[in-house]
Design an enzyme around this catalytic site. Structure first.
Site, PDB file in Angstrom:
ATOM      1  CG  ASP A 192      42.713  39.529  47.651  1.00 46.54           C
ATOM      2  OD1 ASP A 192      42.856  39.665  46.423  1.00 46.54           O
ATOM      3  OD2 ASP A 192      41.609  39.693  48.231  1.00 46.54           O
ATOM      4  CG  HIS A 365      38.766  41.386  46.690  1.00 48.98           C
ATOM      5  ND1 HIS A 365      39.368  40.156  46.798  1.00 48.98           N
ATOM      6  CD2 HIS A 365      37.654  41.196  45.935  1.00 48.98           C
ATOM      7  CE1 HIS A 365      38.660  39.263  46.140  1.00 48.98           C
ATOM      8  NE2 HIS A 365      37.607  39.866  45.602  1.00 48.98           N
TER       9      HIS A 365
HETATM   10 ZN   LIG Z   1      38.525  35.324  44.797  1.00 47.71          ZN
HETATM   11 ZN   LIG Z   2      36.152  35.594  47.118  1.00 47.59          ZN
END
Ligand SMILES: [Zn+2]
Ligand SMILES: [Zn+2]
Length: 548
Positions: A192, A365
């Site tokens: 990510d 994130h």
């Molecule tokens: Zn996402």
């Molecule tokens: Zn997500």
């Protein structure tokens, strides 16, 4: 010849949103996620965008399954469209499944989807792939990353993740599993990249508790917290703090209410009895004892918050003493819409907290240090940044180099590039991977041409002109009619329009027998030219020449 492992990103690489990835071995395709993306401000009239899965059309028989990492819109939003075209089993954790079912019930109530529930720690065999989902922290419970064992090596897909040591649900990332993968040897890590431009570590969701406590302590009246309907962890935090401060909670917005109901039934959202009240009930409670959780953090015109801002909500009105909290990040491109809503809320007497004014949101994130940690934990041979705009992917590639992955083993690619893994990592041809626009009930019917037309119409407006025409005589019959929209304010432009009519009459005076179609072109050209000369603007001119 032995089969090769191919990975083809169909969405989410080169943009934030509409994540979808194809993992292929022999005649077996495993898909990961099928999300949507919100349109940019120049994509007029588009509701949302789904991945372009044209590439899979002639491989339908090879698609074995689609596995979903978590329940956010950018990972499940396109499923109703996908399942309408592909009859494949869906694999999801319990909460994610619940969110998918809420969505499918609304979109295609008649057709039951084949959904299999898995839990982190399970082992799922699909064709040549053995999938081991492991728990990750994110801004929604029940999210996973995936270990996928293939005949040529182990792939790890990070899902959306952060390393939160004090997560809302008390369930940290499964570090042991990551270490185990590392022990076995990881061939490729897909990770990510959303926050790869953020130094340091992403703060824990726990820091929000203080912020919410402060807001609810100081707010003289109602507190309205806006967030995404799928941010279940955030809803939980608001409920927790509200309960501690003796405030009752109401949920506004259909998706919000549906999701919360489902998450509560499944045990992912804990709301003490007596805390949850309806919007009607909340009106009869003292303002300082209430919290409303609502949708609409991106300024979406139909969501609760926007309707409150313009005073068009069925049962609620913003008033002096209200405190509105935007608890979500701003999706790039939505700034204007959001600021308009914020301004209107201020106008109506509310106090408004929004990013970056106060810490009422933290990202779900990983930031740079967490991204490095994941690479160190897994020691992958190859590295592919996923989930992010090109700038995020590039930056994540740099981070991987910093922690020792050789440049030739890192693939920074955008949607549609096929990666093959053998002795070396190869970047192959590009398959289609563009935008598919969804506008109301229409999917894909509108493309770049329609977008361009909308832009022109939006910028200069249009002029339609109708004129009757006698072909035999080659001349107009009667006065023309001109209608304009978005081009000129008609009262005050009478002279211009009368001249325009003369231009049309002239253009329709031609050699006897000239076909109406030719006259139409002449009228169009003459009128366009005239209007441009007079106004220096280029409206769309739509002529209609009717033979009589
Ligand atoms: Zn996402
Ligand atoms: Zn997500």
């Amino acid at each position: 010849m032995t089969d090769k492992l191919r990975i083809v990103p169909l969405g989410g690489l080169g943009e934030v949103g509409k994540n979808m990835l194809s993992i292929e071995y022999g005649r077996n395709i495993l898909l990961v996620d099928a999300g949507i993306m919100f349109p940019e401000s120049d994509m007029l009239g588009v509701d949302y965008i789904i991945p372009d899965w044209e590439y899979l059309q002639d491989k339908k028989d090879q698609v074995r399954a689609i596995i979903i990492t978590h329940g956010h819109e950018d990972h499940i939003g396109a499923l109703p469209h996908f399942l309408a075209e592909f009859s494949v089993p869906v694999y999801a954790t319990r909460l994610t499944r619940g969110l998918i079912e809420v969505k499918l019930r609304r979109n295609r109530p008649s057709e039951p989807a084949r959904i299999h529930t898995y839990a982190p720690g399970d082992v799922i065999n699909i064709g040549p792939f053995t999938i081991e989902p492991y728990h990750v922290c994110h801004s929604i419970p029940d999210g996973v990353g995936l270990g996928i064992t293939t005949p040529v090596g182990l792939i790890v897909h990070s899902g959306d993740f952060k390393f939160d040591h004090t997560p809302v649900d008390g369930w940290p990332t499964d570090y042991a599993k990551l270490a185990e993968f590392s022990g076995r040897g990881v061939m490729v890590l897909l990770s990510d990249s959303t926050n790869s431009d953020q130094p340091g570590n992403t703060p824990s969701e726990a820091v929000l508790n203080d912020a919410f406590h402060q807001v609810m302590r100081e707010a003289p009246g109602r507190v309205i917290v806006a967030t995404f309907a799928s941010l279940i962890s955030r809803i939980q935090q608001v409920v927790d703090v509200a309960t501690q401060r003796g405030r009752k909670v109401a949920l506004a917005g259909k998706t919000m209410a549906d999701n919360a109901k489902m998450a509560r039934e499944l045990g992912y959202l804990e709301i003490p009895d007596g805390t949850l009240v309806t919007l009607d009930e909340i009106r009869h409670l003292p303002a300082q004892e209430t919290v409303i959780i609502a949708t609409g953090t991106q300024g979406e015109p139909t969501a609760v918050l926007s309707r409150l801002a313009v005073g068009r909500h069925r049962s609620l009105r913003i008033r002096d003493g209200d405190t509105v909290v935007f608890s979500s990040h701003t999706i790039p491109g939505n700034e204007e819409l959001i600021h308009r809503v914020v301004n209107r809320l201020f106008q109506k007497g509310a106090d408004v907290y929004y990013d970056p004014l106060s810490p009422v949101h933290v990202s779900g994130h990983a930031s740079q240090e967490e991204q490095k940690l994941l690479i160190h934990l897994l020691q992958p041979r190859f590295f592919v940044p996923i989930h992010g705009e090109l700038r995020h992917l590039k930056q994540h590639g740099k981070i991987a180099r910093q922690v020792g992955i050789p440049p030739e083993d890192i693939a920074v690619i955008e949607n549609g590039y096929a990666l093959t893994f053998g002795e070396r990592l190869e970047i192959g041809e590009r398959v289609p991977g563009g935008y598919v626009f969804v506008d109301g009930a229409r999917v894909g019917g509108i493309g770049p041409t329609v977008m361009r037309e909308r832009e022109i119409l939006g910028r200069n407006g249009f002029v339609t002109c109708m004129i009757s025409y006698r072909r035999k005589m080659g001349r107009p019959a009667g006065r023309p009619r001109i209608t304009t929209r978005g081009f000129i304010y008609v009262p005050g432009a009478e002279d211009l329009l009368i001249q325009a009519e003369e231009i049309m009459l002239n253009a329709a005076t031609v050699k006897p027998g000239t076909p109406a179609q030719e006259v139409e072109t002449k009228v169009q050209e003459a009128l366009f030219e005239f209007l441009f000369q007079e106004t220096r603007s280029r409206p769309v001119v739509i002529p209609m020449v009717v033979e009589v």
